[in-house]
Design an enzyme around this catalytic site. Structure first.
Site, PDB file in Angstrom:
ATOM      1  N   ARG A  92      -8.686   0.121   8.616  1.00  0.00           N
ATOM      2  CA  ARG A  92      -8.669  -0.056   7.175  1.00  0.00           C
ATOM      3  C   ARG A  92      -7.812   0.881   6.368  1.00  0.00           C
ATOM      4  O   ARG A  92      -7.674   1.846   6.546  1.00  0.00           O
ATOM      5  CB  ARG A  92     -10.147  -0.029   6.571  1.00  0.00           C
ATOM      6  CG  ARG A  92     -10.274  -0.434   5.288  1.00  0.00           C
ATOM      7  CD  ARG A  92     -10.261  -1.897   4.924  1.00  0.00           C
ATOM      8  NE  ARG A  92     -10.769  -2.307   3.869  1.00  0.00           N
ATOM      9  CZ  ARG A  92     -10.611  -3.484   3.153  1.00  0.00           C
ATOM     10  NH1 ARG A  92      -9.646  -4.031   3.564  1.00  0.00           N
ATOM     11  NH2 ARG A  92     -11.155  -3.671   1.979  1.00  0.00           N
ATOM     12  N   THR A 108      -5.450 -12.899   4.418  1.00  0.00           N
ATOM     13  CA  THR A 108      -5.732 -12.191   5.741  1.00  0.00           C
ATOM     14  C   THR A 108      -5.622 -13.113   6.825  1.00  0.00           C
ATOM     15  O   THR A 108      -5.314 -14.656   6.702  1.00  0.00           O
ATOM     16  CB  THR A 108      -7.476 -11.901   5.909  1.00  0.00           C
ATOM     17  OG1 THR A 108      -7.724 -11.073   4.638  1.00  0.00           O
ATOM     18  CG2 THR A 108      -7.934 -11.194   6.979  1.00  0.00           C
ATOM     19  N   GLU A 154      -4.109  -8.444   2.227  1.00  0.00           N
ATOM     20  CA  GLU A 154      -5.186  -8.464   1.150  1.00  0.00           C
ATOM     21  C   GLU A 154      -4.692  -9.945   0.638  1.00  0.00           C
ATOM     22  O   GLU A 154      -5.070 -11.013   0.974  1.00  0.00           O
ATOM     23  CB  GLU A 154      -5.463  -7.434   0.294  1.00  0.00           C
ATOM     24  CG  GLU A 154      -6.968  -7.246  -0.299  1.00  0.00           C
ATOM     25  CD  GLU A 154      -6.976  -8.163  -1.306  1.00  0.00           C
ATOM     26  OE1 GLU A 154      -8.158  -8.411  -1.542  1.00  0.00           O
ATOM     27  OE2 GLU A 154      -6.238  -8.676  -2.200  1.00  0.00           O
ATOM     28  N   GLU A 212      -4.631  -3.589  -0.862  1.00  0.00           N
ATOM     29  CA  GLU A 212      -6.033  -3.446  -0.338  1.00  0.00           C
ATOM     30  C   GLU A 212      -6.951  -2.528  -1.224  1.00  0.00           C
ATOM     31  O   GLU A 212      -8.344  -2.886  -1.505  1.00  0.00           O
ATOM     32  CB  GLU A 212      -6.126  -2.886   0.964  1.00  0.00           C
ATOM     33  CG  GLU A 212      -7.379  -3.264   1.802  1.00  0.00           C
ATOM     34  CD  GLU A 212      -7.198  -4.759   2.118  1.00  0.00           C
ATOM     35  OE1 GLU A 212      -8.102  -5.517   1.792  1.00  0.00           O
ATOM     36  OE2 GLU A 212      -6.004  -5.257   2.809  1.00  0.00           O
ATOM     37  N   ASP A 262      -9.706  -4.001  -3.626  1.00  0.00           N
ATOM     38  CA  ASP A 262     -11.132  -4.551  -3.050  1.00  0.00           C
ATOM     39  C   ASP A 262     -12.036  -3.510  -3.347  1.00  0.00           C
ATOM     40  O   ASP A 262     -13.089  -4.007  -3.465  1.00  0.00           O
ATOM     41  CB  ASP A 262     -10.979  -4.472  -1.437  1.00  0.00           C
ATOM     42  CG  ASP A 262     -10.361  -5.767  -1.062  1.00  0.00           C
ATOM     43  OD1 ASP A 262     -10.223  -6.491  -1.918  1.00  0.00           O
ATOM     44  OD2 ASP A 262     -10.497  -5.920   0.436  1.00  0.00           O
ATOM     45  N   SER A 319     -14.815  -4.221   2.932  1.00  0.00           N
ATOM     46  CA  SER A 319     -14.117  -5.348   3.253  1.00  0.00           C
ATOM     47  C   SER A 319     -15.357  -6.401   3.764  1.00  0.00           C
ATOM     48  O   SER A 319     -16.429  -6.015   3.913  1.00  0.00           O
ATOM     49  CB  SER A 319     -13.293  -4.898   4.389  1.00  0.00           C
ATOM     50  OG  SER A 319     -12.763  -5.975   5.156  1.00  0.00           O
ATOM     51  N   GLY A 325     -10.191 -15.133   4.503  1.00  0.00           N
ATOM     52  CA  GLY A 325     -10.715 -15.588   3.473  1.00  0.00           C
ATOM     53  C   GLY A 325     -11.657 -14.709   2.466  1.00  0.00           C
ATOM     54  O   GLY A 325     -12.405 -15.219   1.482  1.00  0.00           O
ATOM     55  N   GLY A 326     -11.261 -13.224   2.524  1.00  0.00           N
ATOM     56  CA  GLY A 326     -12.052 -12.248   1.678  1.00  0.00           C
ATOM     57  C   GLY A 326     -13.368 -12.654   1.733  1.00  0.00           C
ATOM     58  O   GLY A 326     -13.743 -12.347   2.986  1.00  0.00           O
TER      59      GLY A 326
END
EC number: 2.3.2.2
Length: 607
Positions: free
Chosen positions: A117, A422, A442, A461, A464, A485, A506-507
């Site tokens: 990450r 993603t 992202e 990112e 988020d 995430s 898809g977040g």
């Protein structure tokens, strides 16, 4: 539900050399000097032996299959496939981003994870996304995402090298070579690539280096034209030659930091593109983490997922654990879907209260996945009516009352800040090793900032994180922290052996996409192709349920009788999965339609 696939979509492979394929991807190779494009037949299902790959893109799947055919293992193929996705899906993934890598080792039976990450710069302020002129967060799109402030230290190159060193047989240079060839020779632009470019044209035109690469001549590449990226080919070549130390401590680290701190603005738009805080020291300090994967039992299957800072493993796990208290298989489809939506809302309430980077906050993973906590949360699920949203979070404190006398009272209502881009890939090799790998930059197009001369976009990112600082929020902005995430790479075991591997982009909808596929496959009796093709809906503890048109059409009226309020969204997720059938045959499955359809391949197709 019919399992027949819709009409096939074709993309053209521009000179990918040394790639053989199967029933799923018909690739015709030519000498390196011949740059003529070749057509790739792209299908969603492939069945056979010798190894399998599923991804969103035919060129990337072809690369992975060829690695497996030449004797590489699942990790070798996963890294090579991911690198190819960095070429053909540059708006979703690449070395400017990060991700989560889950691996099953057939020799030891162990499942291990790599957390790649992205990480916030040490100097990132808690009010990074607040407009000082208004005291409110900047508009999310396009302002907030198109900025140096949104860029975290990329984790993808470190993930690739860590995975190859731990489980691979290829060097990093060998794994990158197919993607280098692909970047040099190009791929033929399809409708999806052009649409994504047009959707981000304002953002891309704000950055000189991005406009030069993705808007040549000021226009989006036409469908049917060949898109080449020689800058990325050179970057991959140098990365393979010098290793990740070059990326994090060498000249490119300085270039990345300089680009973030002074984005190359074109002045052609009104977007402010504020500078970020990333430094060469932040780059040099980056390291992957190796958390213990999450594990829980669901109706005799062991579901293994990703630990925090991903909320995927706990999110999927908690929904399934709650639903295990109900006999879904005996219910009508509408009854089962009602329970799925209500269990999802409960799990997302707990996600908002508890999930963040475990290096900064205490995440009660064991409690969130405990059967006793699930029993208590199941008490809050009314089988006959939808609860008012948002619902309250539970108390994951080890003191549970399954008699339903202690409802949750802690309501957390924060905006969803995850973009829907993603990508995901799944791989199984001839020896039975398995990889589930979700990676991202992202937002579609990431930060919109391309490192000059390097051919890749940087992530956004850090958006988020929760945008408004709250000291009680586990996902609050802090320097050196990894944002929460929803990426959910998942491996499912049956009788202790791998049975299914899957994941999706898809977040924050990733969690529900993976869960819904598992419910269709395990409780609904669907085969894997039907489970992926089925209409989707996601309830993330919000007033309305986001549902695809097919789902809305088939179940909307029935679910509204329970009190659910549905809103229509074009599509949710783009899954990639592989099932190991009882006789050992591999069934690779990709999306038949979503995001233009995915690509499944096997080394030796079943005749």
């Amino acid at each position: 539900m019919s399992t027949s696939m819709r009409p096939r979509r074709y993309r053209v492979l521009a000179g990918l050399t040394a790639v053989g394929m199967t029933v799923s991807l018909a690739v015709f190779t030519q000498p390196e000097a011949d740059a003529r494009p070749w057509r790739v037949e792209k299908t969603a299902v492939a069945i056979g032996a010798g190894g399998a790959v599923s991804s969103v893109d035919p060129e990337a799947t072809a690369v992975g299959i060829e690695v497996l055919r030449r004797g590489g293992n699942a990790t070798d193929a996963a890294v090579a496939t991911a690198a190819a996705l960095g070429v053909t899906e540059p708006y979703s993934a690449g070395i400017g981003g990060g991700g989560f890598f889950l691996h099953y080792d057939a020799a030891t039976g162990e499942i291990e994870a790599i957390d790649g990450r992205e990480t916030a710069p040490e100097a990132m302020p808690s009010d990074a996304f607040i407009d000082p002129s208004t005291g409110q967060p900047y508009p999310f799109f396009p302002d907030m995402v198109t900025s140096g402030v949104s860029v975290g230290v990329p984790g993808t190159p470190a993930t690739w090298q860590a995975a190859l060193r731990k489980w691979g047989t290829y060097s990093l240079a060998e794994a990158l070579r197919p993607a280098v060839r692909l970047a040099r020779r190009g791929f033929v632009v399809d409708e999806e690539f052009r649409k994504q470019t047009l959707d981000n044209a304002e953002r891309f035109s704000a950055i000189t280096s991005t406009a030069e690469l993705f808007l040549p001549g000021g226009k989006a590449p036409e469908v049917g034209s060949v898109f080449r990226n020689p800058d990325l080919a050179r970057t991959y070549t140098e990365l393979g030659r010098h290793g990740v130390e070059w990326f994090y401590e060498g000249p490119i680290a300085k270039e990345i930091a300089a680009t973030v701190r002074k984005p190359p603005r074109s002045g052609r738009t009104d977007l402010p593109v504020p500078p970020g805080h990333l430094t060469v020291r932040d780059m040099a300090r980056y390291a992957v983490a190796r958390p213990e994967p999450t594990r829980h039992d669901y109706r005799g299957y062991e579901v293994v997922g990703m630990a925090p800072p991903s909320s995927g493993g706990t999110g999927v796990g908690e929904i399934l654990n709650i639903l295990e208290h109900f006999d879904l298989a005996s219910m009508s489809t509408e009854e089962a879907l009602h329970h799925y939506l209500e269990a999802s809302a409960l799990a997302y309430a707990d996600r908002a209260r508890y999930l963040g980077d475990p290096a900064f906050v205490d995440v009660p993973v064991e409690e969130l996945l405990s059967d006793d906590f699930a029993a208590e949360r199941a008490c809050a699920l009314d089988s006959n009516a939808a609860a008012d949203k948002p619902v309250a979070a539970g108390d994951a404190d080890g003191d549970y009352d399954p008699t339903c006398r202690q409802p949750g009272t802690h309501v957390v209502d924060r905006p969803d800040t995850e973009g829907l881009s993603t990508t995901h890939l799944s791989v199984v090799d001839r020896w039975g090793n398995v990889v589930a790998y979700t990676l991202t930059i992202e937002q579609t197009g990431g930060s919109g900032i391309t490192v000059p001369g390097r051919g890749f976009l940087l992530n956004n990112e850090l958006t988020d994180f929760s945008h408004v600082y709250d000291p009680e929020d586990p996902n609050r902005i802090e320097g050196g922290k990894r944002p929460r995430s929803s990426m959910s790479p998942t491996i499912v075991l049956r009788d202790g052996k791998p049975w299914l591997t899957l994941g999706s982009p898809g977040g924050s909808t990733i969690i529900t996409t993976v869960t819904q596929i598992l419910l269709h496959r395990i409780d609904g009796g669907m085969d894997l192709p039907a489970a992926l093709a089925a209409g989707r809906a996601t309830q993330r503890n919000t007033v309305t349920v986001s549902a695809e048109p097919a789902f809305q059409r088939d179940y909307g009226a029935s679910l509204e009788k329970y009190g659910h309020r549905l809103s229509t969204t074009t599509e949710i997720g783009a899954a990639a999965a592989i099932e190991i059938l009882p006789d050992g045959t591999l069934q690779a499955v990709a999306e038949p339609e979503r995001r233009g359809g995915g690509a499944a391949g096997v080394v030796r197709p079943r005749s």
